[in-house]
Design a protein around this motif. Structure first.
Motif, PDB file in Angstrom:
ATOM      1  N   LEU A 177      -1.212   5.464 -10.456  1.00  0.00           N
ATOM      2  CA  LEU A 177      -0.919   4.474  -9.192  1.00  0.00           C
ATOM      3  C   LEU A 177      -1.227   5.135  -7.826  1.00  0.00           C
ATOM      4  CD1 LEU A 177       0.110   1.799  -8.935  1.00  0.00           C
ATOM      5  CD2 LEU A 177       2.352   2.718  -8.717  1.00  0.00           C
ATOM      6  N   THR A 178      -0.958   6.365  -7.576  1.00  0.00           N
ATOM      7  CA  THR A 178      -1.032   6.945  -6.459  1.00  0.00           C
ATOM      8  C   THR A 178      -2.418   7.343  -6.007  1.00  0.00           C
ATOM      9  OG1 THR A 178      -0.893   9.351  -7.214  1.00  0.00           O
ATOM     10  CG2 THR A 178       1.207   8.148  -6.509  1.00  0.00           C
ATOM     11  N   ASP A 179      -3.231   7.283  -7.004  1.00  0.00           N
ATOM     12  CA  ASP A 179      -4.798   7.294  -6.854  1.00  0.00           C
ATOM     13  C   ASP A 179      -5.632   6.212  -6.397  1.00  0.00           C
ATOM     14  OD1 ASP A 179      -7.587   7.982  -7.141  1.00  0.00           O
ATOM     15  OD2 ASP A 179      -7.073   9.391  -8.894  1.00  0.00           O
ATOM     16  N   ARG A 208      -8.188   4.996  -6.476  1.00  0.00           N
ATOM     17  CA  ARG A 208      -9.204   4.596  -7.436  1.00  0.00           C
ATOM     18  C   ARG A 208      -8.570   3.767  -8.498  1.00  0.00           C
ATOM     19  NH1 ARG A 208     -11.805   9.886  -9.758  1.00  0.00           N
ATOM     20  NH2 ARG A 208      -9.712  10.559  -9.617  1.00  0.00           N
ATOM     21  N   TYR A 209      -7.025   3.731  -8.692  1.00  0.00           N
ATOM     22  CA  TYR A 209      -6.351   2.859  -9.478  1.00  0.00           C
ATOM     23  C   TYR A 209      -6.345   1.453  -8.905  1.00  0.00           C
ATOM     24  CZ  TYR A 209      -2.286   0.598 -11.670  1.00  0.00           C
ATOM     25  OH  TYR A 209      -1.724  -0.337 -12.362  1.00  0.00           O
ATOM     26  N   PHE A 210      -6.829   0.543 -10.040  1.00  0.00           N
ATOM     27  CA  PHE A 210      -6.937  -0.783  -9.968  1.00  0.00           C
ATOM     28  C   PHE A 210      -6.372  -1.808 -10.908  1.00  0.00           C
ATOM     29  CE2 PHE A 210      -9.715  -4.590  -9.798  1.00  0.00           C
ATOM     30  CZ  PHE A 210      -8.877  -5.471  -8.938  1.00  0.00           C
ATOM     31  N   ASP A 211      -5.434  -2.542 -10.649  1.00  0.00           N
ATOM     32  CA  ASP A 211      -4.890  -3.517 -11.705  1.00  0.00           C
ATOM     33  C   ASP A 211      -5.354  -4.920 -11.214  1.00  0.00           C
ATOM     34  OD1 ASP A 211      -3.682  -5.078 -13.828  1.00  0.00           O
ATOM     35  OD2 ASP A 211      -1.736  -4.182 -13.495  1.00  0.00           O
ATOM     36  N   PRO A 212      -5.967  -5.790 -11.655  1.00  0.00           N
ATOM     37  CA  PRO A 212      -6.563  -6.925 -10.993  1.00  0.00           C
ATOM     38  C   PRO A 212      -5.446  -7.967 -11.312  1.00  0.00           C
ATOM     39  CG  PRO A 212      -7.857  -6.372 -13.021  1.00  0.00           C
ATOM     40  CD  PRO A 212      -7.027  -5.181 -12.516  1.00  0.00           C
ATOM     41  N   GLY A 228       4.052   6.009  -5.392  1.00  0.00           N
ATOM     42  CA  GLY A 228       3.931   6.118  -7.202  1.00  0.00           C
ATOM     43  C   GLY A 228       5.173   5.514  -7.650  1.00  0.00           C
ATOM     44  N   ARG A 229       5.707   4.692  -6.732  1.00  0.00           N
ATOM     45  CA  ARG A 229       6.917   3.811  -7.209  1.00  0.00           C
ATOM     46  C   ARG A 229       6.382   2.827  -7.976  1.00  0.00           C
ATOM     47  NH1 ARG A 229       9.850   2.242  -1.590  1.00  0.00           N
ATOM     48  NH2 ARG A 229      11.494   1.312  -3.100  1.00  0.00           N
ATOM     49  N   PRO A 230       7.412   2.693  -8.969  1.00  0.00           N
ATOM     50  CA  PRO A 230       7.040   1.810 -10.232  1.00  0.00           C
ATOM     51  C   PRO A 230       7.065   0.209  -9.682  1.00  0.00           C
ATOM     52  CG  PRO A 230       9.437   2.442 -10.687  1.00  0.00           C
ATOM     53  CD  PRO A 230       8.783   3.460  -9.318  1.00  0.00           C
ATOM     54  N   LEU A 231       6.338  -0.636 -10.051  1.00  0.00           N
ATOM     55  CA  LEU A 231       6.297  -2.036  -9.632  1.00  0.00           C
ATOM     56  C   LEU A 231       7.310  -2.877 -10.850  1.00  0.00           C
ATOM     57  CD1 LEU A 231       2.517  -2.495  -8.867  1.00  0.00           C
ATOM     58  CD2 LEU A 231       4.344  -2.303  -7.391  1.00  0.00           C
ATOM     59  N   THR A 232       8.252  -3.683 -10.126  1.00  0.00           N
ATOM     60  CA  THR A 232       8.994  -4.394 -11.085  1.00  0.00           C
ATOM     61  C   THR A 232       8.313  -5.797 -11.144  1.00  0.00           C
ATOM     62  OG1 THR A 232      10.823  -5.001  -9.177  1.00  0.00           O
ATOM     63  CG2 THR A 232      10.764  -2.809 -10.381  1.00  0.00           C
ATOM     64  N   HIS A 233       7.850  -6.424 -10.058  1.00  0.00           N
ATOM     65  CA  HIS A 233       7.471  -7.730  -9.873  1.00  0.00           C
ATOM     66  C   HIS A 233       8.772  -8.518  -9.769  1.00  0.00           C
ATOM     67  CE1 HIS A 233       3.239  -6.587  -9.899  1.00  0.00           C
ATOM     68  NE2 HIS A 233       3.435  -6.304 -11.120  1.00  0.00           N
ATOM     69  N   ARG A 234       9.767  -8.285  -9.447  1.00  0.00           N
ATOM     70  CA  ARG A 234      11.004  -9.008  -9.532  1.00  0.00           C
ATOM     71  C   ARG A 234      11.030 -10.125  -8.476  1.00  0.00           C
ATOM     72  NH1 ARG A 234      15.428 -11.126 -11.671  1.00  0.00           N
ATOM     73  NH2 ARG A 234      17.324 -11.063 -10.219  1.00  0.00           N
ATOM     74  N   TRP A 235      10.362 -10.188  -7.375  1.00  0.00           N
ATOM     75  CA  TRP A 235      10.346 -11.271  -6.698  1.00  0.00           C
ATOM     76  C   TRP A 235       9.597 -12.579  -7.207  1.00  0.00           C
ATOM     77  CZ3 TRP A 235       5.239 -13.059  -5.186  1.00  0.00           C
ATOM     78  CH2 TRP A 235       4.192 -12.271  -5.551  1.00  0.00           C
ATOM     79  N   ALA A 264       0.770  -1.040   0.015  1.00  0.00           N
ATOM     80  CA  ALA A 264       0.112   0.071  -0.009  1.00  0.00           C
ATOM     81  C   ALA A 264       0.918   1.242   0.075  1.00  0.00           C
ATOM     82  CB  ALA A 264      -1.055  -0.125   1.175  1.00  0.00           C
ATOM     83  N   ASP A 265       2.045   1.412   0.857  1.00  0.00           N
ATOM     84  CA  ASP A 265       2.884   2.557   0.706  1.00  0.00           C
ATOM     85  C   ASP A 265       3.558   2.597  -0.668  1.00  0.00           C
ATOM     86  OD1 ASP A 265       1.900   3.008   3.466  1.00  0.00           O
ATOM     87  OD2 ASP A 265       3.779   1.794   4.231  1.00  0.00           O
ATOM     88  N   HIS A 266       4.070   1.304  -0.940  1.00  0.00           N
ATOM     89  CA  HIS A 266       4.678   1.627  -2.068  1.00  0.00           C
ATOM     90  C   HIS A 266       3.953   2.027  -3.409  1.00  0.00           C
ATOM     91  CE1 HIS A 266       7.887  -0.422  -4.994  1.00  0.00           C
ATOM     92  NE2 HIS A 266       6.873  -0.206  -5.880  1.00  0.00           N
ATOM     93  N   ARG A 267       2.703   1.658  -3.452  1.00  0.00           N
ATOM     94  CA  ARG A 267       1.780   2.341  -4.487  1.00  0.00           C
ATOM     95  C   ARG A 267       1.477   3.891  -4.397  1.00  0.00           C
ATOM     96  NH1 ARG A 267       1.871  -2.742  -4.110  1.00  0.00           N
ATOM     97  NH2 ARG A 267       1.480  -4.276  -5.648  1.00  0.00           N
TER      98      ARG A 267
END
Length: 550
Positions: free
Chosen positions: A526-528, A530-534, A237-244, A231-234
């Motif tokens: 991403l910081t809003d 209302r943003y949602f990426d299922p 507005g930090r980009p998501l890498t999904h590296r994990w 939640a804090d990361h989003r």
């Protein structure tokens, strides 16, 4: 001189003698000593597994690996309410049950007090009491074991013996077609995968290509940043890498050629893998069209702390007083949040948490306990009877320094809030088919030493719950409410269950991930809020099913 087969056999004999001596010491050891020593045993188990694999004894290697996991939890479950075989005289069975109950209560109390700052002052008396009970049990078990193979098997279970190769093969053989067992054996230096299918003569053993530095300093920090603090990361507005998620390729990629024909995988993790959503990791080759394929794309996934616990679970089901789990009346739903209804955020949170409880209760055909009615006393009263479903829609907490103080936030009945802790659950007896904690972080555990993991999952399983649906991180309330409503609709709808719990959870996760349950809202920043990426696993992958998947 190059070691020969005789040297290998001699080494295996030494390792097996050492493990047998260790097992004898485990039974005599107080909880504090047991937990303090577990991390020191890893090298012994690793050497024994290595030698057994070199000798081609893969089933025995799997038994040693699984025997290193969750020993205390296995003991607590094994000494729960299990029926003695008919060949055992009733008076002998009663004596054994009474002594085992006393030992379980003593160990559970000591474990529950672990981490508390204030000492009770009666440690020496408990050690003496425990030694007397164990001596009594040893004599009773020796007498019981003389009443035939079934009685000897019962004694091994109650004594907390490690699983045997033959026992694990029987366990796999009793599984439905298309279901398989997967054991992860991790020593901190290497990770082995042991896949055991029904009817197989031996497990298939594969080595994961894990670089420990990459795991510890790349994959895990990225997971902590993007998911556990998602939640804090989003919000930043930090980009998501999904590296994990790329961890899945070296860890689980070797499984890919062997998933054909499987519709369900039961995973016994180890070490850090207890905390990861293995079902959401990418397992396809990075340069292939299936690069972002996950385990859950192939089959349903459920988890168990150790494979030996499945046998204990099966034996518990055979007890004479097993609860009836058919029918809708035997379910309880609690909904609570301490959010301030006078604020917009608090009002929204109340609508979500209490709305989830109302929706789930409607699916189960019961009236929910809400607000101040959702308190610890009401929960204690509810679990006095056998239940089919116990659903708690509330906040959850995990305390790394004292995992057994973790719990769920309920009302206190007089207008305030109170945490119902893992310790409190451990002190109860739960005859519940499935406990759902849709709260945040309810699936997180902390190590008590070695692979002994403490938290709500351990507490609920040791208390007697058959299956758990828990969250691994601070979940999104809106998507959780939608997921839970859909899950219960499919599992407990008017037409009855369409599939097992594990397959039902899989279908709901995929429906949410594919945007069919809640439509995406990618037009917002991403910081809003209302943003949602299922497709983001932060939303669709937090929940794990632990225990009975059926």
């Amino acid at each position: 001189m190059t070691p020969g087969p005789a040297d290998l056999a001699a080494a295996i004999a030494v390792f097996e003698d050492a493990i047998a001596a260790l097992d004898q010491a485990l039974l005599d050891s107080p909880v504090a000593y047991l937990l303090g020593q577990q991390s020191r045993w890893v090298n012994l188990y690793d050497r024994a597994v290595t030698a057994l694999l070199a000798a081609g004894r893969t089933a025995d290697a799997l038994a040693v690996a699984e025997g290193s996991k969750s020993r205390l939890l296995a003991n607590l479950m094994g000494r729960g309410e299990l029926p003695a075989p008919p060949a055992v005289p009733a008076d002998l069975a009663a004596r054994e049950r009474q002594a085992a109950d006393r030992l379980r209560a003593l160990d559970a109390t000591e474990l529950a007090e672990r981490g508390r700052n204030e000492p009770t002052g009666d440690g020496h008396r408990r050690v003496a009491d425990r030694a007397a009970i164990v001596a009594e049990l040893r004599a009773v078990w020796d007498e019981m074991a003389a009443h035939g193979p079934a009685a000897a098997d019962y004694v091994a279970l109650r004594r907390g013996d490690r699983p045997t190769a033959a026992g694990l093969l029987r366990l796999a053989g009793a599984l439905p077609a298309g279901t398989a067992l997967l054991s992860l054996f991790d020593t901190g230096e290497r990770t082995l995968l042991c896949l055991l299918r029904p009817g197989a003569a031996e497990p298939l053993v594969m080595a994961a290509a894990i670089d420990q530095d990459t795991l510890l300093y790349d994959f895990l920090p990225n997971y902590e940043d993007e998911i556990q603090h998602g939640a804090d990361h989003r919000a930043l507005g930090r980009p998501l890498t999904h590296r994990w998620r790329e961890l899945g390729r070296p860890l689980l990629g070797p499984l890919l050629p062997h998933l054909a024909g499987l519709d369900h995988l039961i995973i016994a993790p180890e070490g850090v893998y207890h905390q990861l959503p293995l079902h959401a990791l990418w397992i396809g080759a990075a340069d292939s069209a299936e690069s972002q394929t996950t385990l859950i794309d192939h089959c349903a996934v459920s988890y168990i702390p150790a494979l030996g616990l499945l046998e204990r679970r099966r034996r518990r089901e055979e007890r004479d007083d097993a609860p009836a789990v058919v029918g809708r009346p035997l379910s309880v739903v609690l909904g609570y949040t301490n959010a301030d209804p006078a604020t917009d955020k608090g009002a929204d949170e109340r609508d979500i948490f209490l709305g989830e409880a109302r929706a789930v209760a409607a699916r189960l055909g019961v009236a929910p306990l809400l607000d101040q009615a959702a308190n610890g006393a009401a929960l204690d009263e509810a679990i006095q009877q056998p239940l089919r479903r116990l659903h708690l829609s509330c906040h959850g907490y995990f305390l790394p320094g004292d995992a057994l103080a973790s719990g769920v936030l309920l009302a206190d009945g007089v207008g305030e809030s109170a945490v119902y802790t893992a310790r409190q659950f451990m002190e109860r007896r739960l005859a519940v088919d499935m406990v759902t904690l849709s709260a945040c972080q309810t699936g997180i555990s902390g190590s008590l030493g070695g692979d002994e993991m403490a938290g709500l999952s351990m507490a609920l399983l040791s208390a007697g719950a058959s299956a758990l649906l828990l969250g691994l991180w601070s979940v999104n309330a809106v998507t959780t409410a939608a997921l839970m409503d859909r899950f219960y609709t499919l599992l407990d709808g008017p037409g009855g269950a369409e599939a097992t719990k594990a397959e039902t959870l899989r279908r709901v996760m995929l429906t949410l991930r594919d945007g069919q349950l809640i439509p995406p809202r990618l037009e917002f920043d991403l910081t809003d809020p209302r943003y949602f990426d299922p497709a983001d696993p932060y939303y669709w992958a937090p929940f794990v099913l632990v225990g009975d998947w059926r």
